[in-house]
Design a protein around this motif. Structure first.
Motif, PDB file in Angstrom:
ATOM      1  N   ASN A   1     -19.104  -3.258 -66.359  1.00 43.60           N
ATOM      2  CA  ASN A   1     -19.053  -4.380 -65.406  1.00 43.60           C
ATOM      3  C   ASN A   1     -20.196  -5.375 -65.619  1.00 43.60           C
ATOM      4  O   ASN A   1     -20.737  -5.954 -64.672  1.00 43.60           O
ATOM      5  CB  ASN A   1     -19.085  -3.862 -63.960  1.00 43.60           C
ATOM      6  N   ALA A   2     -20.544  -5.590 -66.885  1.00 45.26           N
ATOM      7  CA  ALA A   2     -21.670  -6.475 -67.189  1.00 45.26           C
ATOM      8  C   ALA A   2     -21.354  -7.931 -66.937  1.00 45.26           C
ATOM      9  O   ALA A   2     -22.261  -8.752 -66.737  1.00 45.26           O
ATOM     10  CB  ALA A   2     -22.101  -6.275 -68.645  1.00 45.26           C
ATOM     11  N   GLY A   3     -20.083  -8.306 -66.967  1.00 48.11           N
ATOM     12  CA  GLY A   3     -19.714  -9.694 -66.739  1.00 48.11           C
ATOM     13  C   GLY A   3     -19.554  -9.994 -65.263  1.00 48.11           C
ATOM     14  O   GLY A   3     -19.084  -9.161 -64.485  1.00 48.11           O
ATOM     15  N   ASN A   4     -19.944 -11.202 -64.854  1.00 48.65           N
ATOM     16  CA  ASN A   4     -19.757 -11.626 -63.476  1.00 48.65           C
ATOM     17  C   ASN A   4     -19.253 -13.074 -63.452  1.00 48.65           C
ATOM     18  O   ASN A   4     -19.021 -13.670 -64.514  1.00 48.65           O
ATOM     19  CB  ASN A   4     -21.048 -11.479 -62.671  1.00 48.65           C
ATOM     20  N   ALA A   5     -19.076 -13.616 -62.265  1.00 47.71           N
ATOM     21  CA  ALA A   5     -18.475 -14.948 -62.149  1.00 47.71           C
ATOM     22  C   ALA A   5     -19.324 -16.018 -62.824  1.00 47.71           C
ATOM     23  O   ALA A   5     -18.789 -16.939 -63.457  1.00 47.71           O
ATOM     24  CB  ALA A   5     -18.257 -15.286 -60.672  1.00 47.71           C
ATOM     25  N   ASP A   6     -20.649 -15.926 -62.717  1.00 48.30           N
ATOM     26  CA  ASP A   6     -21.516 -16.926 -63.349  1.00 48.30           C
ATOM     27  C   ASP A   6     -21.406 -16.873 -64.874  1.00 48.30           C
ATOM     28  O   ASP A   6     -21.317 -17.912 -65.545  1.00 48.30           O
ATOM     29  CB  ASP A   6     -22.966 -16.712 -62.927  1.00 48.30           C
ATOM     30  N   LEU A   7     -21.416 -15.646 -65.430  1.00 44.67           N
ATOM     31  CA  LEU A   7     -21.295 -15.496 -66.880  1.00 44.67           C
ATOM     32  C   LEU A   7     -19.919 -15.942 -67.357  1.00 44.67           C
ATOM     33  O   LEU A   7     -19.782 -16.517 -68.445  1.00 44.67           O
ATOM     34  CB  LEU A   7     -21.566 -14.048 -67.279  1.00 44.67           C
ATOM     35  N   LEU A   8     -18.903 -15.674 -66.543  1.00 37.07           N
ATOM     36  CA  LEU A   8     -17.551 -16.116 -66.886  1.00 37.07           C
ATOM     37  C   LEU A   8     -17.508 -17.637 -67.001  1.00 37.07           C
ATOM     38  O   LEU A   8     -16.944 -18.181 -67.955  1.00 37.07           O
ATOM     39  CB  LEU A   8     -16.561 -15.639 -65.824  1.00 37.07           C
ATOM     40  N   ARG A   9     -18.103 -18.309 -66.045  1.00 39.32           N
ATOM     41  CA  ARG A   9     -18.106 -19.772 -66.056  1.00 39.32           C
ATOM     42  C   ARG A   9     -18.847 -20.301 -67.289  1.00 39.32           C
ATOM     43  O   ARG A   9     -18.383 -21.243 -67.948  1.00 39.32           O
ATOM     44  CB  ARG A   9     -18.764 -20.284 -64.775  1.00 39.32           C
ATOM     45  N   GLU A  10     -19.982 -19.669 -67.629  1.00 40.17           N
ATOM     46  CA  GLU A  10     -20.768 -20.114 -68.786  1.00 40.17           C
ATOM     47  C   GLU A  10     -20.007 -19.896 -70.094  1.00 40.17           C
ATOM     48  O   GLU A  10     -19.959 -20.791 -70.953  1.00 40.17           O
ATOM     49  CB  GLU A  10     -22.096 -19.361 -68.830  1.00 40.17           C
ATOM     50  N   LYS A  11     -19.411 -18.718 -70.244  1.00 39.60           N
ATOM     51  CA  LYS A  11     -18.689 -18.424 -71.485  1.00 39.60           C
ATOM     52  C   LYS A  11     -17.441 -19.294 -71.591  1.00 39.60           C
ATOM     53  O   LYS A  11     -17.080 -19.752 -72.693  1.00 39.60           O
ATOM     54  CB  LYS A  11     -18.311 -16.942 -71.532  1.00 39.60           C
ATOM     55  N   ALA A  12     -16.762 -19.521 -70.477  1.00 44.91           N
ATOM     56  CA  ALA A  12     -15.577 -20.387 -70.489  1.00 44.91           C
ATOM     57  C   ALA A  12     -15.951 -21.777 -70.979  1.00 44.91           C
ATOM     58  O   ALA A  12     -15.261 -22.369 -71.830  1.00 44.91           O
ATOM     59  CB  ALA A  12     -14.953 -20.441 -69.101  1.00 44.91           C
ATOM     60  N   ALA A  13     -17.055 -22.318 -70.476  1.00 49.81           N
ATOM     61  CA  ALA A  13     -17.487 -23.651 -70.899  1.00 49.81           C
ATOM     62  C   ALA A  13     -17.798 -23.668 -72.392  1.00 49.81           C
ATOM     63  O   ALA A  13     -17.470 -24.631 -73.097  1.00 49.81           O
ATOM     64  CB  ALA A  13     -18.709 -24.071 -70.091  1.00 49.81           C
ATOM     65  N   GLU A  14     -18.422 -22.608 -72.883  1.00 56.62           N
ATOM     66  CA  GLU A  14     -18.737 -22.511 -74.314  1.00 56.62           C
ATOM     67  C   GLU A  14     -17.480 -22.553 -75.162  1.00 56.62           C
ATOM     68  O   GLU A  14     -17.473 -23.099 -76.273  1.00 56.62           O
ATOM     69  CB  GLU A  14     -19.507 -21.213 -74.555  1.00 56.62           C
ATOM     70  N   LEU A  15     -16.381 -21.978 -74.625  1.00 52.06           N
ATOM     71  CA  LEU A  15     -15.108 -21.927 -75.361  1.00 52.06           C
ATOM     72  C   LEU A  15     -14.225 -23.139 -75.071  1.00 52.06           C
ATOM     73  O   LEU A  15     -13.094 -23.212 -75.547  1.00 52.06           O
ATOM     74  CB  LEU A  15     -14.357 -20.650 -74.995  1.00 52.06           C
ATOM     75  N   GLY A  16     -14.728 -24.068 -74.278  1.00 56.52           N
ATOM     76  CA  GLY A  16     -13.953 -25.256 -73.954  1.00 56.52           C
ATOM     77  C   GLY A  16     -12.936 -25.043 -72.853  1.00 56.52           C
ATOM     78  O   GLY A  16     -11.965 -25.801 -72.745  1.00 56.52           O
ATOM     79  N   LEU A  17     -13.150 -24.016 -72.016  1.00 62.58           N
ATOM     80  CA  LEU A  17     -12.236 -23.727 -70.912  1.00 62.58           C
ATOM     81  C   LEU A  17     -12.850 -24.174 -69.597  1.00 62.58           C
ATOM     82  O   LEU A  17     -14.070 -24.158 -69.424  1.00 62.58           O
ATOM     83  CB  LEU A  17     -11.951 -22.223 -70.827  1.00 62.58           C
ATOM     84  N   ASN A  18     -12.000 -24.534 -68.668  1.00 62.50           N
ATOM     85  CA  ASN A  18     -12.445 -24.807 -67.307  1.00 62.50           C
ATOM     86  C   ASN A  18     -12.358 -23.523 -66.494  1.00 62.50           C
ATOM     87  O   ASN A  18     -11.563 -22.621 -66.811  1.00 62.50           O
ATOM     88  CB  ASN A  18     -11.579 -25.892 -66.671  1.00 62.50           C
ATOM     89  N   CYS A  19     -13.141 -23.435 -65.439  1.00 61.30           N
ATOM     90  CA  CYS A  19     -13.170 -22.211 -64.644  1.00 61.30           C
ATOM     91  C   CYS A  19     -13.455 -22.548 -63.185  1.00 61.30           C
ATOM     92  O   CYS A  19     -14.417 -23.263 -62.885  1.00 61.30           O
ATOM     93  CB  CYS A  19     -14.237 -21.259 -65.188  1.00 61.30           C
ATOM     94  N   ASP A  20     -12.619 -22.042 -62.279  1.00 66.90           N
ATOM     95  CA  ASP A  20     -12.854 -22.152 -60.840  1.00 66.90           C
ATOM     96  C   ASP A  20     -13.275 -20.784 -60.308  1.00 66.90           C
ATOM     97  O   ASP A  20     -12.648 -19.760 -60.644  1.00 66.90           O
ATOM     98  CB  ASP A  20     -11.573 -22.566 -60.103  1.00 66.90           C
TER      99      ASP A  20
END
Length: 305
Positions: free
Chosen positions: A121-140
């Motif tokens: 469970n190392a990933g959380n909502a903040d990390l998800l948002r950061e990684k999504a942006a790195e991959l060119g994805l939007n995240c709510d």
């Protein structure tokens, strides 16, 4: 979805598809409409916590029930049910986000504020948002949904049902709690000795059953619904094997339903299960329970027809 169309994917286990989950799916549907993305829900075929700990986790909804409910609430929403196995359990959180982008063609992600994922469970909502942006994805990221001063959660709803509080569970789910399964042959005491046609449901062993007791219920078979009184428990007056049963006494006539798949919605608990001294005493109590249920279903009652 079209072969080259990207998805907006709502992330979570979605056990119960309760009001909090519905907020995520509503946002996914909105983003899909705005951006011409195909809305989707990503879930797992079993409880991750159960797989990791080895401790059974009774579920509010099976995968089939999640599919049925999602289709009813959000027509056109795709349900992606991934196997939760050792590969998924040990997947680094970064790889999970990459998988969403590359394998499942995510163009937008939606997650709850408390979403955790990846190995340990190392990933959380903040990390998800950061990684999504790195991959060119939007995240709510959707905040907690609260009702009656309580955060809506599957854990809270399970606790309500374990206490028999079907009406409170209904408010947090946004619909009655339900279980489905095939109708089996029982002892037929309901029709032969107690004066009420009965339906004995075989519940999925992975799904939670509410507290032992007698409930006002609605039974649906092949799209036809019947008002009912449903007993959940071990039937101490007529059974000695201790097996849990879900037995519904239908309040309106029905044909032979044996072998059909039926769905039982739990509307209100009438009383805890108890042992009666005789079948005659049990029959009298069933009649009283049926009268209470009929009053509940009257147009001026709590549920109407």
């Amino acid at each position: 979805m079209e072969s080259n169309q990207k998805r907006v994917i709502a992330l979570g286990f979605f056990d119960g598809l309760h009001l909090g989950h519905q907020a995520l799916l509503r946002r996914a549907a909105e983003r899909g409409a705005e951006r011409a993305l195909a809305p989707a829900l990503l879930t797992f075929d079993r409880s991750p916590r159960e797989f990791v700990t080895g401790t059974p986790v009774p579920l509010l909804t099976t995968v089939q029930e999640r599919r049925r409910t999602a289709a009813a609430l959000f027509p056109g929403l795709e349900v992606i049910a991934l196997p939760f196995d050792r590969t998924m359990m040990t997947m680094p959180w970064e790889a999970f986000v990459v998988m969403l982008s590359e394998t499942y063609r995510a163009g937008w992600l939606v997650a709850g504020h408390d979403f955790r994922f990846g190995h340990k469970n190392a990933g959380n909502a903040d990390l998800l948002r950061e990684k999504a942006a790195e991959l060119g994805l939007n995240c709510d990221v959707i905040p907690a949904v609260r009702l009656e001063g309580v955060t809506v959660s599957s854990t809270h709803i399970r606790a309500l049902l374990e206490r028999g509080e079907a009406e409170a569970a209904r408010r947090f789910l946004g619909r009655p709690f339900a279980i489905s399964g095939p109708v089996r042959h029982g002892k037929r005491l309901g029709s032969s000795r107690l004066g009420a046609p009965t339906v004995n449901l075989v519940p999925d062993p992975r799904q939670l059953t509410p507290a032992f007791g007698v409930y006002v219920a609605r039974v649906t078979v092949d799209g036809v619904s019947f008002p009912a009184v449903t007993n959940v428990g071990v039937r101490p007056t007529v059974d000695t094997d201790g097996g849990v049963t879900v037995e519904s006494h239908l309040l309106t006539p029905a044909g032979d339903l044996y072998g059909a798949v039926c769905r039982v919605e739990f509307l209100k608990m009438l009383r805890p299960e108890r042992r009666f001294e005789s079948l005659e005493a049990l029959g009298a109590q069933i009649a009283a329970d049926a009268a209470a249920a009929r009053a509940y279903f009257r147009p001026d009652g709590a549920a109407g027809a």
